[in-house]
Structure formats: structure tokens, C-alpha cells
Design a protein around this motif. Structure first.
Motif, PDB file in Angstrom:
ATOM      1  N   ASP A   1      10.561   0.790  24.549  1.00 19.38           N
ATOM      2  CA  ASP A   1      10.999   2.186  24.412  1.00 19.38           C
ATOM      3  C   ASP A   1      10.847   2.927  25.738  1.00 19.38           C
ATOM      4  OD1 ASP A   1      11.914   2.336  21.885  1.00 19.38           O
ATOM      5  OD2 ASP A   1      10.163   3.340  21.037  1.00 19.38           O
TER       6      ASP A   1
ATOM      7  N   THR B   1       6.779  12.633  38.034  1.00 16.42           N
ATOM      8  CA  THR B   1       8.025  13.413  38.064  1.00 16.42           C
ATOM      9  C   THR B   1       9.182  12.597  38.643  1.00 16.42           C
ATOM     10  OG1 THR B   1       6.776  15.459  38.315  1.00 16.42           O
ATOM     11  CG2 THR B   1       9.082  15.539  38.945  1.00 16.42           C
TER      12      THR B   1
ATOM     13  N   ARG C   1      11.798  10.130  33.391  1.00 20.16           N
ATOM     14  CA  ARG C   1      12.762  11.134  32.942  1.00 20.16           C
ATOM     15  C   ARG C   1      12.904  11.011  31.420  1.00 20.16           C
ATOM     16  NH1 ARG C   1      12.616  12.482  37.551  1.00 20.16           N
ATOM     17  NH2 ARG C   1      14.195  12.504  39.170  1.00 20.16           N
ATOM     18  N   ASP C   2      12.757  12.132  30.745  1.00 14.96           N
ATOM     19  CA  ASP C   2      12.883  12.160  29.284  1.00 14.96           C
ATOM     20  C   ASP C   2      12.010  11.102  28.619  1.00 14.96           C
ATOM     21  OD1 ASP C   2      14.831  14.223  29.495  1.00 14.96           O
ATOM     22  OD2 ASP C   2      16.374  12.707  29.891  1.00 14.96           O
ATOM     23  N   GLY C   3      10.802  10.944  29.120  1.00 20.98           N
ATOM     24  CA  GLY C   3       9.852  10.002  28.515  1.00 20.98           C
ATOM     25  C   GLY C   3      10.137   8.536  28.802  1.00 20.98           C
ATOM     26  N   LYS C   4      11.097   8.257  29.699  1.00 22.45           N
ATOM     27  CA  LYS C   4      11.431   6.869  30.012  1.00 22.45           C
ATOM     28  C   LYS C   4      11.278   6.614  31.512  1.00 22.45           C
ATOM     29  CE  LYS C   4      14.535   5.991  26.175  1.00 22.45           C
ATOM     30  NZ  LYS C   4      13.690   5.142  25.403  1.00 22.45           N
TER      31      LYS C   4
ATOM     32  N   THR D   1      12.462   5.319  34.937  1.00 18.27           N
ATOM     33  CA  THR D   1      13.788   5.103  35.532  1.00 18.27           C
ATOM     34  C   THR D   1      13.850   3.787  36.302  1.00 18.27           C
ATOM     35  OG1 THR D   1      13.136   6.392  37.474  1.00 18.27           O
ATOM     36  CG2 THR D   1      14.296   7.564  35.712  1.00 18.27           C
TER      37      THR D   1
END
Length: 197
Positions: free
Chosen positions: A166, A120, A124-127, A129
């Protein structure tokens, strides 16, 4: 001259008194003990027998024995209560260690709850940070990433780079750590990569 552990123990005793005294003098809300029980426990701690205590208190030996019995009952209740509370607490399940782990140590003692919190915080959004510096966090992120790769498939270096890119811009670091930590295997020439399951 004393060893460090003994010196520390001597310091605590001389400067702060015995632990028994410290705990006994805590607030009644914390100990649950009455003033009479505290006084009796002090005498029990000093090694006085029931007759000696009754002579000091002006009561009978049977009264002192009854107080001892009540304190032991309180101890049993406390043990049972602690056991019950332990059973109420959710058990931390450790996530399984991957097959290719190169050096298993405390870093791998990761609970499902810890894993979820790390994911968590870092994804974030599958990427990703940022790539964590702490080893335990790295392991969680690398395991998460390796689970996104197909287990029975061979990849070219270009395909691995594209998938990792990605996920995070520094795909070279990710690829290096996936191999170093045993999540990913490759041929010596780097022509084929596969998940180490």
C-alpha cells in the motif's frame, strides 16, 4: 620533500600570503575596521611593541595602548554578539535512534528538520514516490514506515506485504531493508514479523 598538509600550507603562504593579510585586506564592510586600525593591526601582527609603533607613527605609547584596548573591546563585543546569535538560532534536535539499529554511525545524525524535509520530498498522499538511494534518506523513510506498524502486534508475512505494498509497489525491497536496518524482526521461517521497539 614535504608531507601533503605541510606542502599545501607552504603553497598557500608563498602564493597567497598569510591568512592575516588576506582577512585584513577584506572590504571595510566585512571587517568593520578603519584604515588606522588595519595599519595598527599589521604592526601588532609583525610583533612591534607600543614604543616602536609610536616612534613609527609619531604619537605616544599611551595612544597605541588605547588603540590596543579598543581593539580588545571590539573582540569582546564580537564574541558576545556571536554567542547571542547562537542562542537565537533554533537548536537542531536529532531524532532518536531506534532500538534495533545494527550499526550506528553518521547516517543516524538526522535532525527533525532534515527528517521533515525528506518525508515531504519522498512521500505524497501517504505513498512513497521512490525509494531513496542515500543511506540517511533510507533511514528516515524506513523509520517513518516502521512507525505505521503497531508495536505490540505480530504480523504474518502476507500482512506485512499488504501494508508495505500500500505504501510502495516494491514491498519486497522495503521488507528487506526494514529487517536489515533492524526496524523489523522475524522468525527464521518468516512466519511471524514484529516491530523492533
Amino acid at each position: 620533500m614535504l608531507e601533503a598538509e605541510r606542502a599545501a600550507s607552504e603553497h598557500v603562504q608563498s602564493e597567497h600570503g598569510p591568512m592575516f593579510k588576506y582577512l585584513l585586506n577584506l572590504d571595510k564592510k566585512l571587517t568593520g575596521l578603519t584604515d588606522t586600525q588595519k595599519e595598527l593591526m599589521t604592526m601588532f601582527y609583525s610583533g612591534l611593541n607600543d614604543k616602536e609603533i609610536s616612534e613609527r607613527q609619531g604619537g605616544s605609547s599611551s595612544t597605541i595602548r588605547h588603540h590596543r584596548y579598543k581593539l580588545r573591546e571590539k573582540e569582546k563585543q564580537a564574541r558576545i554578539f556571536l554567542a547571542l546569535m547562537g542562542l537565537l538560532s533554533p537548536k537542531d534536535e536529532f531524532i532518536p535512534i531506534h532500538k534495533g539499529a545494527t550499526m550506528v554511525d553518521d547516517r543516524y545524525a538526522i535532525t527533525a528538520q532534515e527528517r521533515d524535509k525528506i518525508i515531504t520530498n519522498y512521500i505524497r498522499d501517504g505513498k512513497l514516490t521512490e525509494f531513496p538511494k542515500k543511506q540517511k534518506r533510507k533511514l528516515v523513510i524506513l523509520k517513518y514506515l516502521s512507525e505505521r506498524l503497531e508495536p505490540n502486534r505480530e504480523y504474518t508475512e502476507r500482512e506485512v506485504n499488504a501494508i508495505l505494498n500500500d505504501f510502495y509497489e516494491d514491498y519486497v525491497t522495503l521488507r528487506r531493508y526494514l529487517i536489515e536496518y533492524g526496524f523489523l524482526n522475524r522468525d527464521r521461517d518468516g512466519s511471524r514479523y514484529w516491530v523492533n521497539i
